[in-house]
Each structure stands twice: as structure tokens, then as C-alpha cells.
Design a protein around this motif. Structure first.
Motif, mmCIF file in Angstrom:
data_model
loop_
_atom_site.group_PDB
_atom_site.id
_atom_site.type_symbol
_atom_site.label_atom_id
_atom_site.label_comp_id
_atom_site.label_asym_id
_atom_site.label_seq_id
_atom_site.Cartn_x
_atom_site.Cartn_y
_atom_site.Cartn_z
ATOM 1 N N LEU A 139 -21.679 0.708 -3.530
ATOM 2 C CA LEU A 139 -20.279 0.424 -3.875
ATOM 3 C C LEU A 139 -19.306 1.363 -3.167
ATOM 4 N N LEU A 140 -19.567 2.679 -3.243
ATOM 5 C CA LEU A 140 -18.597 3.632 -2.699
ATOM 6 C C LEU A 140 -18.748 3.782 -1.193
ATOM 7 N N PRO A 141 -17.640 3.671 -0.458
ATOM 8 C CA PRO A 141 -17.720 3.906 0.985
ATOM 9 C C PRO A 141 -18.131 5.353 1.258
ATOM 10 N N LEU A 142 -18.777 5.597 2.406
ATOM 11 C CA LEU A 142 -19.182 6.956 2.782
ATOM 12 C C LEU A 142 -17.954 7.866 2.816
ATOM 13 N N GLY A 143 -18.124 9.071 2.302
ATOM 14 C CA GLY A 143 -17.041 10.049 2.344
ATOM 15 C C GLY A 143 -16.054 9.939 1.197
ATOM 16 N N SER A 144 -16.219 8.923 0.337
ATOM 17 C CA SER A 144 -15.239 8.795 -0.747
ATOM 18 C C SER A 144 -15.649 9.659 -1.937
ATOM 19 N N ASP A 145 -14.699 9.911 -2.806
ATOM 20 C CA ASP A 145 -14.889 10.792 -3.955
ATOM 21 C C ASP A 145 -15.285 9.946 -5.180
ATOM 22 N N PRO A 146 -16.499 10.159 -5.705
ATOM 23 C CA PRO A 146 -16.940 9.315 -6.830
ATOM 24 C C PRO A 146 -16.078 9.470 -8.087
ATOM 25 N N HIS A 147 -15.427 10.629 -8.256
ATOM 26 C CA HIS A 147 -14.621 10.837 -9.473
ATOM 27 C C HIS A 147 -13.384 9.932 -9.484
ATOM 28 N N SER A 148 -12.767 9.769 -8.318
ATOM 29 C CA SER A 148 -11.462 9.091 -8.285
ATOM 30 C C SER A 148 -11.524 7.706 -7.649
ATOM 31 N N PHE A 149 -12.730 7.209 -7.407
ATOM 32 C CA PHE A 149 -12.900 5.912 -6.738
ATOM 33 C C PHE A 149 -12.225 4.773 -7.513
ATOM 34 N N GLN A 150 -11.508 3.911 -6.785
ATOM 35 C CA GLN A 150 -10.859 2.736 -7.387
ATOM 36 C C GLN A 150 -11.528 1.481 -6.834
ATOM 37 N N PRO A 151 -12.267 0.752 -7.670
ATOM 38 C CA PRO A 151 -12.970 -0.426 -7.142
ATOM 39 C C PRO A 151 -12.013 -1.556 -6.747
ATOM 40 N N SER A 152 -12.456 -2.347 -5.784
ATOM 41 C CA SER A 152 -11.663 -3.487 -5.294
ATOM 42 C C SER A 152 -12.205 -4.767 -5.932
ATOM 43 N N PRO A 153 -11.491 -5.903 -5.765
ATOM 44 C CA PRO A 153 -12.020 -7.184 -6.260
ATOM 45 C C PRO A 153 -13.395 -7.503 -5.648
ATOM 46 N N ARG A 154 -13.624 -7.066 -4.418
ATOM 47 C CA ARG A 154 -14.920 -7.308 -3.775
ATOM 48 C C ARG A 154 -16.028 -6.551 -4.512
ATOM 49 N N ASP A 155 -15.712 -5.324 -4.950
ATOM 50 C CA ASP A 155 -16.687 -4.549 -5.721
ATOM 51 C C ASP A 155 -17.008 -5.258 -7.029
ATOM 52 N N MET A 156 -15.971 -5.872 -7.627
ATOM 53 C CA MET A 156 -16.181 -6.569 -8.893
ATOM 54 C C MET A 156 -17.143 -7.739 -8.704
ATOM 55 N N ALA A 157 -16.970 -8.463 -7.607
ATOM 56 C CA ALA A 157 -17.855 -9.586 -7.313
ATOM 57 C C ALA A 157 -19.293 -9.100 -7.100
ATOM 58 N N MET A 158 -19.423 -7.961 -6.423
ATOM 59 C CA MET A 158 -20.750 -7.401 -6.146
ATOM 60 C C MET A 158 -21.466 -7.023 -7.443
ATOM 61 N N VAL A 159 -20.713 -6.430 -8.353
ATOM 62 C CA VAL A 159 -21.280 -5.978 -9.630
ATOM 63 C C VAL A 159 -21.610 -7.183 -10.516
ATOM 64 N N ILE A 199 -15.852 29.743 1.007
ATOM 65 C CA ILE A 199 -15.437 28.726 0.040
ATOM 66 C C ILE A 199 -16.021 27.412 0.550
ATOM 67 N N PHE A 200 -16.889 26.809 -0.264
ATOM 68 C CA PHE A 200 -17.607 25.605 0.169
ATOM 69 C C PHE A 200 -16.841 24.365 -0.288
ATOM 70 N N VAL A 201 -16.416 23.569 0.698
ATOM 71 C CA VAL A 201 -15.587 22.401 0.388
ATOM 72 C C VAL A 201 -16.189 21.135 0.997
ATOM 73 N N SER A 202 -15.858 20.015 0.389
ATOM 74 C CA SER A 202 -16.241 18.721 0.966
ATOM 75 C C SER A 202 -14.963 18.008 1.383
ATOM 76 N N ASP A 203 -15.120 16.808 1.896
ATOM 77 C CA ASP A 203 -13.959 16.023 2.328
ATOM 78 C C ASP A 203 -13.148 15.482 1.166
ATOM 79 N N ALA A 204 -13.729 15.546 -0.039
ATOM 80 C CA ALA A 204 -13.126 14.820 -1.161
ATOM 81 C C ALA A 204 -11.854 15.473 -1.694
ATOM 82 N N ILE A 205 -11.632 16.734 -1.368
ATOM 83 C CA ILE A 205 -10.476 17.425 -1.924
ATOM 84 C C ILE A 205 -9.402 17.606 -0.856
ATOM 85 N N ASN A 206 -8.168 17.653 -1.320
ATOM 86 C CA ASN A 206 -7.006 17.916 -0.492
ATOM 87 C C ASN A 206 -7.240 19.157 0.393
ATOM 88 N N PRO A 207 -7.327 18.985 1.718
ATOM 89 C CA PRO A 207 -7.664 20.122 2.589
ATOM 90 C C PRO A 207 -6.551 21.174 2.642
#
Ligand SMILES: [Zn+2]
Length: 306
Positions: free
Chosen positions: A57-77, A249-257
Motif C-alpha cells: 500500500l505505502l509508496p517507498l519512502g513514505s511515512d507510515p504514521h502520516s500516510f493518507q490512503p487514496s481511492p485506489r488503496d481502498m479498492a486494493m484493500v 543524529i540519525f534521520v530518515s526521509d520521513a521527517i522535515n529535513p
């Protein structure tokens, strides 16, 4: 008239054929297996082998906490035979998505059965539902529990391939045990006084507990990335960085750089990029879960060893 007389029997035949189709479960080749994050998807695929192809469901690099599903995701589920999630409160979008989609497939939370770490004293977590640390995968020993949950769910869903799932689970369990031993060996290069972890949000609790590190704090002081740190939070983490022996300081892409860069500039401590909640693109340095742990541990050792 003539066309009608030909069409009618054909239509009747079609109706009869459709009605006579046995309503058995779809053959295994048509199992629709959905996973939330790319990390969960990878582990499910390791156990599934060639029996099915997992949809993530989640695109690569996206943040699982704040992910907003699309209508396509709804169809998949809605269409899924089974849905694998990390659980433990990671995917806040999932419950509403499943309800809105009217999903019929079972939902398996792979972290089910893991004793969750509570928020450290003074660090109030902002999540409402689960208050424990959802980042179970940072310790490969927790992923052993994932493997058990995934294998059991697949065997129940698709007993015809039970032997394959069993064999794949055993093979992957051995890889995880090897990975754990490898991490122990690698982090031995980091002296105890250098084992302070500061991250973008609180991600490494299970890793710290297993491998002898101390999680000093995070730029966003919680298990989720959803809240924004206050000026006081930022002052606190900068103070903690300066009063401890913090080397990175260990950071990922998910947070405001910008925020991470500001803390780095203020404290003079370098930012080191890790993969937290998502794999890299295929061919990248963290294309599988095993690669992700290798990459992160190598980066940590490089930053923290003398
Ligand atoms: Zn997280």
C-alpha cells in the motif's frame, strides 16, 4: 428475427455456465495479498515465495504514521484475500480504511504477541490508541515473531501450500538469527560511551534494548511523526545532545529535513541518514529488510566507532 434466434440460446448458455461455476476459493495463483509497508511486504513475500505476489500500500519512502490512503488503496484493500500490517499502532490510517472499504479479507498484525516498549518517562506519546513503541522491526528478534504470525496466517488461508510456507519460514528464520549475530558482532566496535542514539522520532527502542545502546531522545519526542515539536521540545533535545556524548543524529526521509538540519547546526552534531519505516527502491542500499538492517548498522558503526 434470425439474429434473435441465435443470440437467445447463446445468452441462455452463458447464464447457465455462470450459474454453474463452483464458488470455491480462488486458486492460489489468484491470492490477493496486501501489505501496508514495504518492510512488512518484503517479509511476507519471503514466506510466500513464488506462491503469490504481495501488493504494497505505502509508496517507498513514505511515512507510515502520516500516510493518507487514496481511492485506489481502498479498492486494493476491498479486494484483498488477506491484509498484513505491522500493527502496534503504526498504521493509524488502516482501521478507517478497512471499514470504509468494507474489506472481507483477514487483517493480520504481524507484531501481534510482541511485548511493546512503553514511552520513556517524561516522553508523553501523542498517539491515542496504542501507547507502545510500534517500531518492532528494528530488532530482528521481533521479526521472528512476525515470521510465525505470517506463516500461521498463510497456512490457514492456503493449506495446499503449507509445506512451502513452512520451509520458507524456516529458511528466513535462520537468516534472521544470522542477522542478529552479525549485528552483535558489528556493534562490538562501538565503545559503550559512544552508544547514544538520537533520532528524528523515537524509533530505536527495541534495537537499543537488544544491542546495548541508550536512546537519549528525538527531535519529535514520541513514537509517531505526526506531532510537531514545540520550541521547548527542541531546546530540550539540543540540551540533551550537548550534555551527552552524542556523535550523530540519525534521520530518515520521513521527517522535515529543515528541522533536523537546524538541530544539527545548533549542536554541531552531524546528521546520518538511515532507513526507518520504508525500504529503498529496488537496487538501492536497503531493498530488502535484511539489507535495511545491514545498511543501518554499517552507517551507525561508521558514525559511532572511534
Ligand atoms: Zn516511526
Amino acid at each position: 428475427m434470425r439474429r434473435c434466434s441465435i443470440l437467445l440460446p447463446v445468452l441462455l448458455l452463458l447464464v447457465l455456465l455462470t450459474a454453474c461455476q463452483p464458488r470455491a476459493a480462488a486458486p492460489t495463483g489468484e491470492l490477493k495479498v496486501v501489505a501496508t509497508t514495504s518492510i512488512v511486504a518484503d517479509v511476507v513475500q519471503q514466506i510466500g515465495g513464488d506462491s503469490f505476489s504481495v501488493t504494497t500500500l505505502l509508496p517507498l519512502g513514505s511515512d507510515p504514521h502520516s500516510f493518507q490512503p487514496s481511492p485506489r488503496d481502498m479498492a486494493m484493500v476491498a479486494d484483498a484475500s488477506i491484509i498484513f500490517a505491522n500493527g502496534a499502532g503504526l498504521e493509524e490510517f488502516l482501521q478507517p480504511l478497512i471499514e470504509n472499504a468494507g474489506a472481507q479479507g483477514r487483517v493480520i498484525e504481524v507484531s501481534d504477541g510482541i511485548q511493546l516498549l512503553e514511552a520513556p518517562a517524561g516522553e508523553a506519546d501523542s498517539g491515542d490508541a496504542d501507547s507502545g513503541d510500534p517500531h518492532t522491526w528494528v530488532d530482528p528478534n521481533n521479526v521472528l515473531v512476525w515470521v510465525d504470525n505470517i506463516r500461521a496466517a498463510l497456512v490457514e488461508l492456503d493449506p495446499a501450500h503449507a509445506a512451502i510456507y513452512q520451509a520458507n519460514a524456516e529458511r528466513y528464520t535462520a537468516s534472521l538469527q544470522e542477522l542478529d549475530a552479525w549485528v552483535v558482532e558489528q556493534v562490538a566496535a562501538i565503545p559503550p560511551e559512544n552508544r547514544s542514539l538520537v533520532t528524528d522520532h523515537l524509533v530505536y527502542g527495541y534495537f537499543a534494548a537488544r544491542y546495548g545502546f541508550e536512546q537519549i531522545g528525538a527531535i519529535i519526542p514520541g513514537f509517531s511523526t505526526i506531532s510537531s515539536p514545540s520550541a521547548q521540545d527542541l531546546a530540550q533535545i539540543e540540551e540533551a545532545i550537548q550534555s551527552h556524548h552524542v556523535l550523530a543524529i540519525f534521520v530518515s526521509d520521513a521527517i522535515n529535513p529543515t528541522l533536523a538540519q537546524r538541530v544539527s547546526d545548533d549542536t554541531g552534531v552531524q546528521l546520518v541518514r538511515l532507513y526507518h519505516g520504508s525500504l529503498s527502491e529496488p537496487g538501492g542500499p536497503a531493498a530488502t529488510y535484511l539489507d535495511l538492517i545491514h545498511y543501518n548498522v554499517n552507517a551507525m558503526v561508521a558514525a559511532l566507532k572511534p
